[in-house]
Write an enzyme that holds these catalytic residues in place. Structure first.
Site, short mmCIF file in Angstrom:
data_model
loop_
_atom_site.label_atom_id
_atom_site.label_comp_id
_atom_site.label_asym_id
_atom_site.label_seq_id
_atom_site.Cartn_x
_atom_site.Cartn_y
_atom_site.Cartn_z
CG ASP A 1 -12.93 51.64 -31.19
OD1 ASP A 1 -13.15 52.97 -32.49
OD2 ASP A 1 -13.13 51.97 -30.85
CG ASP B 1 -12.82 49.41 -34.96
OD1 ASP B 1 -13.02 50.44 -35.05
OD2 ASP B 1 -12.82 49.30 -33.62
#
Length: 893
Positions: free
Chosen positions: A332, A638
């Site tokens: 990320d 995520d």
């Protein structure tokens, strides 16, 4: 509300429609109604994962192909009447399970220590008054009040909003705050990231205030839906499990072949079946590395402790090696590669000159530098005066800032050029102001000048809003007529870099009563300020280290493609000619099938505007291509990808609880550089696993060679089953513990990752095991044969052979320290535990030679110093053989 109501897209309904469906009034709920709804809908919380108890962790240690083999050996030993053998194996299995369970239990306790309540309380209107209640008591229909700094407690449909900005990065991956507008209606199919009239559970209010009705709670929120997606994502089998499984199968095949060959030879000699069976059991005991499970657990436990020192908490032991085996890291961006806060980094003036602002720490007020550039001072003054944030020093020398993220960045910028807001406010007192509104697109303030000589207008906002207000622009040569094209060109250049850009203007003011947005005219355009989410310290170096280690880093973000590409270029992940793959591209590829998606993800390094589901699809696509994938992230968005990856790495400081519970590893400093440090420790752990396996398998191969040769020549068993277990479980295990503590060889991050399909027993190890086994087994057989030929009793010959095998282990453990380096090129004292362990193993065996109890159990007796020296000389021939093999295969290094 029923399921149909839950599926309703609240963003598409007007405020009166939402209010009618949820409450029917504007005064909020009363306590009785709220209580009934709480009973009906349940608490506003995601179900807390139940931590497995110690018994569960203990039993889980027995789930391994190698453990199954040892359990079978224990049962066979008990059935054939060898309780000592069965007891030895059982004790070692129990000890291994205990060590593993204790380590995982400790890791869970460390992880739980990082848990933080994401929302504790919420301000609501109940019983016609404002109350503060625990967030888990919220129900659909509650009227929630939001202010800057609040964490949104549930999914809300906004009733009104004033300058409301919400950081939704934990949910969407978008790093910039989202402006909310309660009056705007959205289409039914509007994506979550674009629903401007709705706030979502877990997101953070960064500026403004608002009021909203709770529409959904708990598992029905967008965060709850993502947690369900995470639960449905099947975790990938860890690389170590895959390799151990393949290794165990090969070991069993080789063992079965050896047993069948041995049985065939004995049957041809008309040997009694019971003798054949006992011989086969002895061979199996010699071949099976009984100490391997405990050694593996020890290696991973040590790797776990080393990772903690490098800011990585391991929740599952096997994840230590998994991280070291990864070939792709899908990370990320926001909060992992970047700091997740805006920084004003560049001033660009209307004559196209620019000044870069230092991105380091703030200096003290006394040491703040004073810029000599009048344009810089003039623009920074406007940025500090037209500002609602706060920046103040703390007693410990740190700085505290609060308010809107953009205003905070501008105050820091002003401070770095020598201007402090509290000083300026005293010199230029505030007379009137126009607050920032998303629809307005700018903010303005009116200040009295020093000594009362007129007033000063300060304006900041979007360039397209400020240009009509200006008729001139500031340059190094003074104010000149405005060249709008020149200013727009500078704006375009900054926008292409993915920056968030604000324009600034000043001018002479009028009376406060006439200070309105409509009357702002005749101003001077000062310039532009470009703001970025800065890279984390060391992130670029960490990416470069991954590249040197042969690991591909992919960046996955919900940000705009331009922003994603700029960050990727700063990290040297992408070139100027690269184009990010967007969520639209992924959706089109998925529609064409898995092959099209795999072709798209095969070489892509930058993904932008991707949804949580698409992150999961990317991970699955990479896994289909044979990659070992590690995923890093901090947000709820995520979590599905973290759960599905071979190893998931969550941020321990700023990460959401859903992300933490999905991950195998937690970073205590939220720094991508710590991931790379974890990769290095994982590779060291894998190297040490290979060293331990080589040591145990090579000595086991020597025992098999010894048994095969003695059987072929019709000699008695050279060692009893108890003596074999003594070798495999005691002297071997003591020294393998030392190998588990081996430090890195220094080149772990300069080698490519192991091929995903590579077995633990690769050609290098196979060659070394064969040579070691033949040399040690051949020499031991020669010794045993010579002793019997010279009239030694079988027990006395076994006593010497057992001591010789212990000496072989003492030598072989040093041969096991490296696959590529000579024993003479390694720091001898770099692993004192190995030295002490080797001395302890030899000393323990010598002690047993003189212990009446162990003499009875092992069938041993004391030996003379001359005999011990002769056997040591034979054992040192193994060292010579391995050095010659190294010279022949790789050259002297």
């Amino acid at each position: 509300m029923n399921d149909t109501d839950q599926a309703r897209r609240w963003c598409s309904l007007s405020i009166p429609e939402v209010s009618a469906l949820l409450t029917g009034n504007d005064a909020g709920l009363d306590s009785a109604d709220a209580g009934q709804r709480l009973s009906r809908y349940g608490p506003n919380a995601l179900p807390s994962p139940r931590m497995p108890g110690f018994p569960h962790l203990f039993l889980r240690q027995f789930i391994s192909p190698l453990i199954y083999v040892l359990l079978a050996a224990m049962v066979v030993s008990a059935v054939v009447g060898n309780p000592a053998d069965a007891t030895f194996i059982g004790l070692i299995l129990l000890l291994n399970a205990l060590i593993g369970a204790l380590q995982e239990h400790q890791a869970q306790r460390s992880a739980q220590a990082l848990r933080k309540l994401m929302v504790s309380h919420a301000r609501v209107l109940r019983d016609e008054k404002i109350s503060e209640i625990p967030a888990h008591e919220l129900v659909p229909g509650d009227l929630v009040l939001l202010t800057s700094g609040d964490r949104v407690p549930a999914d809300l449909r906004l009733l009104n909003s004033v300058g409301l900005e919400v950081d939704e990065s934990v949910l969407t991956g978008e790093s910039l705050p989202v402006f909310k507008n309660s009056d705007r209606l959205c289409e039914v199919d509007t994506p979550v990231a674009e629903q401007v009239n709705t706030c979502f559970a877990g997101t953070l209010v960064t500026a403004g205030r608002g009021r909203g009705l709770v529409t959904t709670t708990g598992m029905h929120t967008e965060m709850g839906k993502l947690s369900l997606t995470m639960e449905s994502a099947q975790s990938a089998r860890p690389p170590l499990f895959q390799r151990i499984e393949r290794f165990s199968k090969k070991l069993m095949i080789a063992l079965l072949f050896a047993v069948v060959l041995l049985a065939a030879i004995e049957l041809a000699r008309d040997t009694e079946p019971l003798v054949i069976f006992m011989t086969a059991v002895a061979l199996a005991v010699s071949a099976i590395p009984e100490g391997l499970p405990m050694a593996l657990t020890l290696v991973l436990s040590i790797g776990t402790r080393r990772m903690v020192k490098r800011h990585v908490i391991v929740r599952k032991l096997v994840a230590v090696e998994s991280l070291g085996s990864c070939t792709v890291i899908a990370t990320d961006k926001t909060g992992t590669l970047t700091e997740n806060h805006l920084t004003a980094r560049e001033m660009v003036f209307c004559d196209e000159r620019s000044v870069t602002i230092d991105g380091g720490k703030l200096p003290s007020a006394a040491n703040a530098p004073r810029h000599n550039n009048s344009l810089v001072i003039r623009l920074a003054r406007v940025a500090a005066l037209c500002n609602e944030a706060e920046l103040r020093p703390l007693e410990n020398g740190e700085w505290h800032s609060s308010g809107d993220a953009v205003d905070q960045a501008l105050l820091v910028m002003a401070h770095k050029v020598g201007l402090q807001r509290h000083t300026l406010s005293g010199q230029w007192p505030l007379m009137a102001e126009v607050h920032y509104e998303p629809a307005l697109g700018f903010a303005a303030t009116l200040h009295g000048k020093p000594q009362g000589a007129g007033s000063l207008v300060c304006v900041k906002g979007a360039l397209e809003k400020l240009l009509p207000m200006c008729d001139r622009m500031a340059t190094a040569d003074g104010d000149t007529s405005l060249d709008a094209a020149q200013v727009l060109s500078a704006m375009s250049r900054l926008a292409e870099q993915g920056a968030r850009v604000l324009a600034f203007a000043d001018g002479e003011g009028s009376a406060p009563e006439h200070f309105t947005a409509e009357n702002l005219r005749g101003l001077c355009m000062l310039g532009l300020v470009a703001m970025f989410d800065p890279l984390r310290a060391g992130a670029a170096d960490a990416v470069a280290e991954c590249r040197a280690a042969g690991i591909r880093v992919c960046m996955l973000t919900g940000d705009h493609p331009r922003t994603a590409l700029r960050i990727a270029q700063e990290l040297r992940l992408a070139d100027r000619d690269d184009n990010p793959v967007t969520g639209t591209h992924l959706a089109q590829a998925e529609a064409r099938g898995p092959e099209a998606l795999d072709a798209l993800t095969a070489d892509t390094r930058v993904y932008a505007r991707v949804s949580p589901e698409q992150k999961l699809s990317i991970v699955q696509s990479l896994q289909r291509q044979g990659q070992f994938v590690a995923v890093t992230g901090d947000g709820v968005n995520d979590a599905p990808a973290l759960s599905r990856a071979h190893v998931g790495v969550a941020m321990g400081e700023q990460g959401t609880e859903v992300a933490k519970e999905s991950a195998d590893l937690l970073l205590t400093d939220d720094n991508f550089a710590s991931v790379v440090a974890g990769v290095e420790e994982g590779r060291i752990a894998y190297q040490n696993i290979r060293k331990v396996i080589f040591f145990l398998i090579s000595t086991g191969a020597a025992e098999v060679m010894l048994f095969v040769l003695t059987t072929a020549f019709g000699l008695p068993l050279p060692l009893t089953p108890v003596q074999l277990l003594w070798l495999n479980l005691v002297t071997n295990s003591v020294q393998s513990m030392g190998l588990a503590l081996e430090p890195g060889e220094g080149d772990e991050m300069r080698k490519p990752p192991r091929p995903p399909k590579e077995s633990l027993f690769n050609p290098v190890m196979l060659r070394r095991v064969l040579v070691s086994g033949m040399v040690m087994g051949g020499l031991a057989f020669t010794c045993f044969y010579w002793l019997l030929q010279h009239g030694w009793e079988v027990d006395a010959a076994r006593n010497s052979v057992l001591l010789l095998m212990v000496l072989f282990e003492n030598v072989q453990v040093f041969n096991s320290r490296s696959e590529t380096r000579s024993i003479f090129r390694q720091p001898f004292f770099s692993n004192p535990v190995l030295l002490l362990g080797t001395l302890f193993a030899q000393g323990l065996h010598i002690l047993c030679l003189y212990s009446p109890l162990m003499q009875e159990v092992l069938g041993v007796s004391p030996v003379s110093a001359m005999q011990w020296s002769a056997l040591l000389s034979i054992a040192l021939l193994q060292l010579l053989a391995m050095e010659l093999l190294l010279c022949w295969t790789r050259g002297w290094r």
